[in-house]
Design an enzyme around this catalytic site. Structure first.
Site, PDB file in Angstrom:
ATOM      1  N   HIS A  97       0.866  -1.174   0.000  1.00  0.00           N
ATOM      2  CA  HIS A  97       0.000   0.000   0.000  1.00  0.00           C
ATOM      3  C   HIS A  97       0.907   1.229   0.000  1.00  0.00           C
ATOM      4  O   HIS A  97       2.016   1.194   0.518  1.00  0.00           O
ATOM      5  CB  HIS A  97      -0.866  -0.041   1.265  1.00  0.00           C
ATOM      6  CG  HIS A  97      -1.944   0.988   1.333  1.00  0.00           C
ATOM      7  ND1 HIS A  97      -1.689   2.317   1.611  1.00  0.00           N
ATOM      8  CD2 HIS A  97      -3.299   0.889   1.202  1.00  0.00           C
ATOM      9  CE1 HIS A  97      -2.823   2.982   1.629  1.00  0.00           C
ATOM     10  NE2 HIS A  97      -3.814   2.144   1.387  1.00  0.00           N
ATOM     11  N   ASP A 171       3.376  -4.276   7.951  1.00  0.00           N
ATOM     12  CA  ASP A 171       2.119  -3.537   7.823  1.00  0.00           C
ATOM     13  C   ASP A 171       0.992  -4.542   8.039  1.00  0.00           C
ATOM     14  O   ASP A 171       0.708  -5.363   7.176  1.00  0.00           O
ATOM     15  CB  ASP A 171       2.038  -2.905   6.434  1.00  0.00           C
ATOM     16  CG  ASP A 171       0.675  -2.304   6.129  1.00  0.00           C
ATOM     17  OD1 ASP A 171      -0.187  -2.275   7.024  1.00  0.00           O
ATOM     18  OD2 ASP A 171       0.471  -1.864   4.974  1.00  0.00           O
ATOM     19  N   GLN A 174      -4.255  -4.972   7.066  1.00  0.00           N
ATOM     20  CA  GLN A 174      -5.247  -5.852   6.468  1.00  0.00           C
ATOM     21  C   GLN A 174      -5.340  -7.214   7.151  1.00  0.00           C
ATOM     22  O   GLN A 174      -6.200  -8.011   6.803  1.00  0.00           O
ATOM     23  CB  GLN A 174      -4.950  -6.045   4.978  1.00  0.00           C
ATOM     24  CG  GLN A 174      -5.180  -4.829   4.128  1.00  0.00           C
ATOM     25  CD  GLN A 174      -6.617  -4.341   4.180  1.00  0.00           C
ATOM     26  OE1 GLN A 174      -7.541  -5.112   4.428  1.00  0.00           O
ATOM     27  NE2 GLN A 174      -6.817  -3.055   3.960  1.00  0.00           N
ATOM     28  N   LYS A 197      -9.974  -0.727  11.056  1.00  0.00           N
ATOM     29  CA  LYS A 197     -10.030  -1.960  10.287  1.00  0.00           C
ATOM     30  C   LYS A 197     -10.228  -3.179  11.192  1.00  0.00           C
ATOM     31  O   LYS A 197     -10.152  -4.323  10.729  1.00  0.00           O
ATOM     32  CB  LYS A 197      -8.758  -2.128   9.456  1.00  0.00           C
ATOM     33  CG  LYS A 197      -8.590  -1.050   8.371  1.00  0.00           C
ATOM     34  CD  LYS A 197      -7.330  -1.270   7.555  1.00  0.00           C
ATOM     35  CE  LYS A 197      -7.059  -0.122   6.605  1.00  0.00           C
ATOM     36  NZ  LYS A 197      -8.029  -0.036   5.499  1.00  0.00           N
ATOM     37  N   CYS A 312      -4.859   2.337  -3.592  1.00  0.00           N
ATOM     38  CA  CYS A 312      -3.568   2.885  -3.145  1.00  0.00           C
ATOM     39  C   CYS A 312      -2.429   1.911  -3.426  1.00  0.00           C
ATOM     40  O   CYS A 312      -1.442   1.856  -2.674  1.00  0.00           O
ATOM     41  CB  CYS A 312      -3.611   3.242  -1.656  1.00  0.00           C
ATOM     42  SG  CYS A 312      -4.811   4.521  -1.245  1.00  0.00           S
TER      43      CYS A 312
END
Length: 354
Positions: A97, A171, A174, A197, A312
């Site tokens: 991303h 990261d 997600q 999220k 993104c």
């Protein structure tokens, strides 16, 4: 309305909303006040830090509250900058991303370092070993891609990076709501994720920092934490703590997402071109012969909310040779009947755009 845009933001759970409403009406500011309202709020805020730490297997002093994943990674890039010299290398992936690519790209420019981008192999896996060398200082990657729903084998990347003396930045935006994360088992040095999220509020994120002592403060002001200056996102942090309670209470239901995603994959693959392998997290991106924005608009007309565009991650779509994609992303609150409605709606979209 069928909501299939959970990868962008999950609905804020009732548990978090109640906790925040109570905090707004019965609490004060934190840390410096000695009256009961300040003490109550400080206790709730720090209890949220404890919940986050336990949730990812960290120590409480390794948790830094931020405004979100993007803020976490930007903070780290600035706070780590003094450790980077000209000629050093920073490794990211084509899966990333923008929030986990652009901060490192800018850091490389500022320090005269080189940014290396790991491409995908034929199995959609990024192959790190040719790119990580003795010059590598930072390796950053998504635990789960927000487009393909898959990611690298974390432990293997960590081992390779550490063999060359590099730090690893994960990261987890997600993946945090869908998988169990234990930073000690993963071996990562830093990890970032967002509350919105994982059924929490917007405006709150986390940076797990194993090596906080090697970070240089980049913002200054009042505060008990060198990286949380001024009045932090108090209410949002309390909401995040409540959202973690909600996730843990529903952990068994979260496991059902795997079966739901597999059901969606098997039924969608006959109607669209699914991007990436079958092994994936709780999202599916696909391409059709029509612009993804047209598809998303027509699905919205039929009561189905999806995401469309580059997500993104424009370099990844360019590498795949497509002008964007449509993404459906799931929560344990979604059902197979909703997937069936999606499939029927896509057939209607085809008949309209054909």
């Amino acid at each position: 309305m069928i909501y299939l845009d959970n990868a962008a933001s999950t609905p804020c759970c009732t548990t978090a909303r109640i906790a925040m409403r109570e905090a707004y009406t019965e609490y004060g500011n934190i840390h410096r006040g000695i009256h009961r309202y300040s003490e109550r709020t400080t206790a709730a805020y720090e209890a949220a830090r404890d919940k986050v730490a336990r949730f990812i297997g960290a120590e409480r002093d390794e948790i830094i509250f931020t405004s979100g994943t993007t803020d976490s990674i930007n903070l780290l890039a600035r706070a780590w900058e003094h450790n980077i010299e000209p000629g050093d290398e920073i490794v990211v992936t084509i899966l990333d991303h923008d929030s986990n690519r652009l901060p490192w790209e800018q850091l490389a420019k500022r320090r005269g370092a080189k940014l290396r981008v790991v491409s995908l192999g034929p199995d959609f896996e990024p192959y790190f070993w040719p790119h990580i060398t003795e010059r590598t200082k930072i390796v950053a990657f998504p635990v789960v891609s927000n487009v393909l729903g898959t990611g690298p084998w974390v432990e293997e990347v960590v081992e390779l990076a550490h063999q060359h003396g590099a730090i690893v930045v994960a990261d987890a935006a997600q993946s945090i709501a869908h998988y169990t994360h234990d930073v000690r088992e993963m071996g990562v040095d830093f990890m970032a994720f967002s509350g919105h999220k994982m059924y929490g509020p917007t405006g709150i994120g986390v940076l797990y920092a194993k090596h906080q002592a090697r970070m240089k403060p980049v913002e200054f002001g009042g505060g008990a934490n060198a990286f949380e200056v001024g009045t932090p996102p108090i209410i949002q942090a309390i909401g995040l703590g409540a959202a973690i309670d909600y996730l843990q209470e529903n952990r068994a239901l979260v496991q059902s997402e795997y079966a739901l995603t597999n059901y969606a994959y098997m039924h969608l693959r006959e109607h669209v071109n699914i991007l990436g392998p079958m092994r994936r997290g709780s999202l599916i991106s696909f391409a059709m012969d029509y612009h993804p924005h047209d598809v998303a608009t027509l699905l919205d007309d039929r009561g189905i909310a999806v995401r469309a565009g580059y997500h993104c991650a424009k370099p990844l779509h360019q590498a795949l040779g497509i002008p964007g994609s449509v993404r459906v992303s799931f929560s344990f609150t979604n059902t197979t009947k909703e997937i069936d409605r999606l499939v029927d709606a896509l057939d209607e979209v085809k008949s309209i755009l054909r």
